[in-house]
Scaffold this active site. Structure first.
Site, mmCIF file in Angstrom:
data_model
loop_
_atom_site.group_PDB
_atom_site.id
_atom_site.type_symbol
_atom_site.label_atom_id
_atom_site.label_comp_id
_atom_site.label_asym_id
_atom_site.label_seq_id
_atom_site.Cartn_x
_atom_site.Cartn_y
_atom_site.Cartn_z
ATOM 1 N N ARG A 1 0.835 -1.166 -0.133
ATOM 2 C CA ARG A 1 0.087 -0.032 -0.152
ATOM 3 C C ARG A 1 0.888 1.243 -0.046
ATOM 4 O O ARG A 1 0.561 2.242 0.666
ATOM 5 C CB ARG A 1 -0.830 -0.006 1.220
ATOM 6 C CG ARG A 1 -1.886 -1.202 1.346
ATOM 7 C CD ARG A 1 -2.344 -1.775 0.234
ATOM 8 N NE ARG A 1 -3.262 -2.884 0.609
ATOM 9 C CZ ARG A 1 -3.547 -3.980 -0.187
ATOM 10 N NH1 ARG A 1 -3.828 -3.382 -1.624
ATOM 11 N NH2 ARG A 1 -4.422 -4.926 0.103
ATOM 12 N N GLU B 1 -5.470 -11.915 8.759
ATOM 13 C CA GLU B 1 -5.115 -12.102 7.480
ATOM 14 C C GLU B 1 -4.103 -12.985 7.131
ATOM 15 O O GLU B 1 -3.157 -12.979 6.317
ATOM 16 C CB GLU B 1 -4.739 -10.624 6.741
ATOM 17 C CG GLU B 1 -5.710 -9.656 7.289
ATOM 18 C CD GLU B 1 -5.639 -8.255 6.331
ATOM 19 O OE1 GLU B 1 -4.537 -8.061 6.275
ATOM 20 O OE2 GLU B 1 -6.492 -7.729 6.040
ATOM 21 N N ARG C 1 -17.813 -8.368 10.709
ATOM 22 C CA ARG C 1 -16.254 -8.191 10.830
ATOM 23 C C ARG C 1 -16.136 -6.945 11.658
ATOM 24 O O ARG C 1 -15.017 -6.852 12.389
ATOM 25 C CB ARG C 1 -15.640 -7.927 9.338
ATOM 26 C CG ARG C 1 -14.335 -7.326 9.441
ATOM 27 C CD ARG C 1 -13.711 -7.126 8.178
ATOM 28 N NE ARG C 1 -12.595 -6.469 7.971
ATOM 29 C CZ ARG C 1 -11.695 -5.941 7.084
ATOM 30 N NH1 ARG C 1 -12.020 -6.630 5.661
ATOM 31 N NH2 ARG C 1 -10.467 -5.249 7.066
ATOM 32 N N LYS D 1 -6.937 0.370 14.800
ATOM 33 C CA LYS D 1 -7.235 1.258 13.777
ATOM 34 C C LYS D 1 -8.442 2.184 14.011
ATOM 35 O O LYS D 1 -9.262 1.861 15.171
ATOM 36 C CB LYS D 1 -7.617 0.635 12.642
ATOM 37 C CG LYS D 1 -6.636 -0.612 12.093
ATOM 38 C CD LYS D 1 -6.826 -0.986 10.366
ATOM 39 C CE LYS D 1 -5.656 -1.561 9.943
ATOM 40 N NZ LYS D 1 -5.724 -2.385 8.743
ATOM 41 N N ASP E 1 -11.654 -0.651 8.415
ATOM 42 C CA ASP E 1 -10.381 -0.763 7.849
ATOM 43 C C ASP E 1 -9.781 0.724 6.881
ATOM 44 O O ASP E 1 -10.215 0.458 5.847
ATOM 45 C CB ASP E 1 -10.015 -1.907 6.870
ATOM 46 C CG ASP E 1 -8.404 -2.048 6.607
ATOM 47 O OD1 ASP E 1 -7.600 -1.160 7.102
ATOM 48 O OD2 ASP E 1 -8.235 -3.089 5.755
ATOM 49 N N GLU F 1 -4.814 4.167 1.219
ATOM 50 C CA GLU F 1 -5.147 2.931 0.352
ATOM 51 C C GLU F 1 -6.602 3.026 0.003
ATOM 52 O O GLU F 1 -6.727 2.733 -1.013
ATOM 53 C CB GLU F 1 -4.754 1.772 1.658
ATOM 54 C CG GLU F 1 -5.410 0.610 1.014
ATOM 55 C CD GLU F 1 -5.113 -0.542 2.150
ATOM 56 O OE1 GLU F 1 -4.825 -0.341 3.424
ATOM 57 O OE2 GLU F 1 -5.895 -1.701 2.060
#
Ligand code: GCW
Length: 760
Positions: free
Chosen positions: A243, A366, A416, A440, A445, A473
């Site tokens: 990214r 991930e 999520r 975060k 995200d 991103e």
């Protein structure tokens, strides 16, 4: 509104028309014209039916023409383009004679109290800044009586004048700039409790002079809001950056640390100038190889170029390292051999890098390995590493970005967004005091609009830091202007109302509310080797803004952009006003033409995170985003009928989001599934809002081009044309977004646009 877009379309039809050949929609490759974009590719092909292909080709023609022009236009600026880009906000442009005269009274000598590498660097920065900004040489005043600029810690200054007292009590890294009588002369003093603070004071002083602020009578003391003010780089050892949109890594190439670390040193200087005191140099998807003994010797070289700037180096590590590079048969955090391995590894690192900052860990996320492999908790994993770092004063950042990317999307209760809280709230109080949970800003995200993560209020006995994403991103990847400071400020100012008391996110993460020993801010920066660092000169306002907010989140977006513009482009009032206006509008404009009402960005979520791709964000395990069908849109996250996510917030916040009427329009679709005909607070239906906001956003993006043209001749030609071509490109991309989303939702809902702008 429609009329304006129409006028804009005509304008571009009349303009230069390059008969560019077309390439398939969305194709990207590297090009000198635009990183990540084929110069002759036409990304607007899908809009043939909407009569936009010609316009798109015309925009493309303009882009090409602008780039050609950029190389031809002469300019009267001493330095241009790449050289200025590289200096970013530290260009220290020479003030005109009149402005410089206002600083004639400043002392011509300096006295440096102490000889540390950071202090010497501070003195050199001061001298070079003086020479560049006001054309004055600073001499060593060690043996001179009379007026001087004193640089040193309070402790050392007290040996000369014991009565010196700053107006506030100075904390670590804080500074004080004042006038004081030293050796019977009026002197300018830059003082701090530690050497890094003196360096910050020097940068603050130079920034003021470069922006023409008064120094006469100054008596200013500042403390940082929080001790943790770090950036993360997601650099891979092969030189690519996850990214990253500004070229290859400034740290690594071909699996090794670069032989020339000039840019790494320049980066550390930029970071120090905005108060950043730590940098994690490698991707959180960490290559275990960073912990190989041979590699650590190389990492030491980076730490050596960071050190003069007071920037601590840290590395991201993979939890399986004891097994993968350590030769153990396990990485179970509770196995004593594993604890021993981490301890020895930390000892070895501190031998090479005594001021090493610590580790960042991404685990069970991930596809990364994690404590779940042994039935252990995240606290077990964080603590085994924290204990290894503790004797050396290091910290471990353990990321809360843990979620299952194989969720069954058919189950409407799966969500999520719930993952971080579900994983970490039950562990509150179980983490060691040198472990920090890095969270975060939102529960998903880094989308263009998310509510704040409920986990900020869910940890009371655990240190936390907020993770913000400087690299864009999901917000245009530096090809679109999107100044994120206003968004970050909304996040940091959000009041969680813990136990009905004021509890703003900035005060939770800095540790003020629950009296935590440590906490703060981490920004994913991802600068690269491109001269302009982030892939676009305007995007550097985000890096600058992150640092300034981490130092003082109470600063306004306007102040930050004003400072940045003056330091980057100079103080011509037209430039200052134009850049501020563009930057300050840009987030809402981007949000409007990509994803309004909190529905995520509607971007290609399984691919490049850049192009429109609303269908890709449903029907797979990577998360559920908008649940759009023929009747309605939005994700029901209520406690009453939805996933229950809202229940993770403190009661007052729950109440606001749970209620359809109290929920702000900007987040409606994040929290509620509603029919397309649902009427918003604004009085519009949801569907009409989607249409209108996309058209409005696309139109505003066109206006960026005209607005930027006001600064022609007022900034150097190379940067002017470079930025102009970027705005022209963004204008085309905004139309692409507008048409793709409007067409998609029009077909899905079967509800026409009241203004009949959408072709069948
Ligand atoms: O959103 C995702 C990014 C990944 C990133 C991950 C993370 C480093 O697409 O590229 O991986 O977030 O934050 O760990």
């Amino acid at each position: 509104m429609g009329d304006q877009l129409c006028r804009w379309r005509i304008l571009f039809r009349r303009s230069v028309c390059a008969r560019a050949s077309c390439s398939p929609y969305g194709t990207r490759s590297n090009s000198p014209l635009h990183p990540g974009l084929t110069p002759w590719a036409n990304p607007f092909r899908p809009f043939r039916g909407l009569h936009l292909d010609r316009i798109a080709r015309n925009i493309w023609g303009l882009l090409v023409a602008a780039n050609l022009l950029a190389n031809l236009v002469p300019c009267g600026f001493a330095q241009t383009g790449a050289a200025l880009d590289r200096q970013a906000w530290l260009r220290y442009a020479l003030l005109d004679a009149n402005a410089a005269r206002a600083y004639e009274y400043l002392p011509a000598n300096y006295v440096l109290l102490g000889r540390s590498i950071v202090l010497q660097n501070a003195q050199q920065e001061l001298a070079s800044g003086f020479e560049k900004i006001i054309g004055r040489k600073l001499n060593s005043g060690d043996n001179v009586k009379g007026s001087a600029i004193f640089l040193g810690t309070l402790h050392d200054l007290h040996s000369i004048v014991s009565s010196l007292r700053p107006p506030i009590s100075l904390e670590e890294d804080g500074y004080w700039i004042t006038w004081a009588r030293m050796h019977d002369s009026e002197c300018l003093v830059v003082a701090a409790t530690n050497d890094r603070g003196v360096l910050y004071g020097v940068f603050a002083l130079l920034s003021k002079i470069a922006r023409g602020e008064r120094i006469a009578g100054i008596n200013e003391a500042q403390n940082p809001y929080a001790p943790i003010r770090w950036v993360n780089q997601w650099d891979n050892l092969d030189g690519r950056i996850e990214r990253g949109y500004g070229g290859s890594s400034i740290f690594f190439e071909d699996g090794k640390v670069r032989s020339d670390l000039t840019r790494a040193g320049e980066y550390a200087r930029l970071l120090a100038s905005i108060g950043i005191n730590g940098c994690t140099i490698n991707n959180v998807n960490a290559a275990p190889g960073v912990l190989e003994p041979g590699f650590l010797v190389q990492v030491k070289r980076i730490a050596d170029v960071f050190r003069p700037w007071g920037v601590k180096l840290s590395i991201a590590v993979d939890l399986s390292s004891p097994k993968v590079v350590g030769g153990l048969e396990t990485f179970d955090p509770l196995d004593p051999r594993v604890g021993d391995w981490w301890r020895k590894k930390a000892d070895a690192i501190y031998e090479q890098v005594p001021d090493f900052g610590g580790f960042v860990v991404k685990a069970d996320s991930e596809g990364r390995s994690g404590p779940s492999a042994y039935g252990r908790t995240h606290a077990d994993a964080a603590n085994v590493i924290a204990q290894a770092l503790k004797p050396h004063g290091g910290v471990v950042f353990y990321r809360a970005f843990v979620y299952n990317h194989h969720l069954d999307w058919r189950d409407l209760k799966n969500d999520r967004a719930k993952a971080a809280y579900d994983n970490f709230h039950p562990l509150d109080g179980k983490f060691d005091d040198n472990a920090i949970i890095q969270i975060k800003n939102g529960p998903i995200d880094f989308q263009v609009r998310e509510p704040v993560s409920p986990l900020f209020a869910g940890l009371r006995n655990t240190n936390e830091a907020i993770e913000l994403q400087i690299t864009q991103e999901y917000t245009g990847q530096q090809k679109h202007l999107c100044f994120l400071v206003p968004m970050w400020k909304e996040v940091l100012d959000f009041d969680m109302r813990v136990e009905g008391q004021p509890s703003r996110v900035k005060d939770l993460v800095s540790g003020r509310i629950f009296h935590r020993p440590i906490g703060g801010f981490a920004g994913v920066a991802n600068v690269g080797m491109d001269a302009n660092w982030l892939g676009s000169p305007m995007a550097m306002a985000n890096l600058y803004g992150f640092g300034r907010l981490a130092w003082n989140p109470d600063l306004s977006s306007e102040t930050i952009v004003d400072e940045w513009t003056r330091l980057t482009f100079g103080s011509d009032p037209v430039v200052v006003k134009t850049v501020a206006d563009l930057q300050l509008r840009s987030w809402h404009v981007y949000e409007n033409y990509t994803g309004p009402l909190g529905a995520g960005t509607l971007t290609n979520i399984t691919g490049n995170h850049y192009d429109p791709g609303p269908e890709s964000s449903e029907g797979n395990g990577w998360g559920q985003w908008h649940r759009a069908d023929h009747q309605g849109i939005g994700m029901d996250r209520t406690v009453a009928t939805g996933t229950g996510y809202i229940g993770q917030y403190p009661p007052e916040v729950q109440k606001m989001y749970e209620s359809l009427t109290a929920c702000p329009d900007s987040l409606l679709l994040f929290f509620h599934h509603v029919p397309y005909t649902y009427v918003l607070h604004s009085g519009k239906t949801v569907i009409q809002h989607v249409y209108d906001s996309h058209y409005e956003g696309a139109e505003e993006a066109q206006s960026f081009v005209t607005e930027w043209k006001r600064v022609e001749g007022r900034v150097d030609g190379e940067r002017y044309h470079d930025i102009l071509s970027r705005f022209e490109f963004q204008a085309g991309e905004a139309i692409k977004w507008c048409d793709a989303i409007c067409k998609w939702i029009n077909q899905l809902s079967g509800i026409p646009d009241e203004k009949a702008r959408i072709a069948p």
